[in-house]
Design an enzyme around this catalytic site. Structure first.
Site, PDB file in Angstrom:
ATOM      1  N   LYS A   1       0.973  -1.155   0.115  1.00  0.00           N
ATOM      2  CA  LYS A   1      -0.060  -0.104  -0.136  1.00  0.00           C
ATOM      3  C   LYS A   1       0.841   1.312  -0.042  1.00  0.00           C
ATOM      4  O   LYS A   1       0.324   2.462  -0.479  1.00  0.00           O
ATOM      5  CB  LYS A   1      -1.132   0.030   0.993  1.00  0.00           C
ATOM      6  CG  LYS A   1      -2.011  -1.049   1.065  1.00  0.00           C
ATOM      7  CD  LYS A   1      -3.069  -1.024   2.099  1.00  0.00           C
ATOM      8  CE  LYS A   1      -4.103  -1.641   2.089  1.00  0.00           C
ATOM      9  NZ  LYS A   1      -5.202  -1.609   3.280  1.00  0.00           N
TER      10      LYS A   1
ATOM     11  N   ASP B   1      -4.779   5.474   9.361  1.00  0.00           N
ATOM     12  CA  ASP B   1      -4.209   4.741  10.479  1.00  0.00           C
ATOM     13  C   ASP B   1      -3.465   3.536  10.060  1.00  0.00           C
ATOM     14  O   ASP B   1      -3.224   2.311  10.805  1.00  0.00           O
ATOM     15  CB  ASP B   1      -5.222   4.647  11.635  1.00  0.00           C
ATOM     16  CG  ASP B   1      -6.349   3.661  11.319  1.00  0.00           C
ATOM     17  OD1 ASP B   1      -6.367   3.247  10.275  1.00  0.00           O
ATOM     18  OD2 ASP B   1      -7.046   3.007  12.474  1.00  0.00           O
TER      19      ASP B   1
END
Length: 148
Positions: free
Chosen positions: A77, A124
């Site tokens: 990611k 987060d």
């Protein structure tokens, strides 16, 4: 797509399908790979054989990419965020990301042109780690806002 500026903060806010949206196809994927390959830490991620699963399912072989090695971020990611930063910097320099390399991005010439930038994201998870990692590698600032 809305653009706004507040004091020294510039932002682009858009929704899927709005004019100006970039589609990520084969050409963009090649640019992303070339961009990431220019970083000194780049290495192809290993393929792991799942031979027991393949045998159980009665197929010749099954392999998965182990992205836990990707830039030490333990996830793929981080690549989207770093490519986004690369595209933003390319735009600021009036260039195409295809013409940017890590070496050029960290050169005194580029640092003089860009000044100090601060990249901000709200997450987060791994996306924020990728943004922070890229900003640090390019010697720029980063703020990751996390939810309660």
């Amino acid at each position: 797509m809305k653009h706004f500026e507040y004091k020294h903060i510039k932002a682009v806010i858009g929704r899927l399908g709005e004019p100006g949206e970039r589609h990520f196809g084969k050409a963009e994927a090649e640019k992303a790979r070339t961009f990431h390959q220019s970083f000194p830490e780049y290495a192809p991620t290993p393929l792991v054989s799942l031979s027991s699963l393949a045998e159980f399912l009665g197929v010749k072989s099954i392999h998965v990419k182990d992205e836990s090695y990707r830039f030490g971020l333990n996830a793929f990611k981080g690549l989207g965020g770093s490519f986004c930063i690369g595209n933003y910097v390319a735009q600021k320099l009036g260039m195409d990301i295809a013409d940017l390399t890590y070496e050029y991005l960290t050169s005194p010439e580029v640092k003089d042109k860009l000044g100090k930038l601060t990249f901000i994201t709200a997450t987060d998870g791994n996306h924020g780690r990728g943004i922070a990692w890229t900003a640090k590698r390019l010697e720029q600032g980063c703020v990751v806002l996390m939810p309660k």
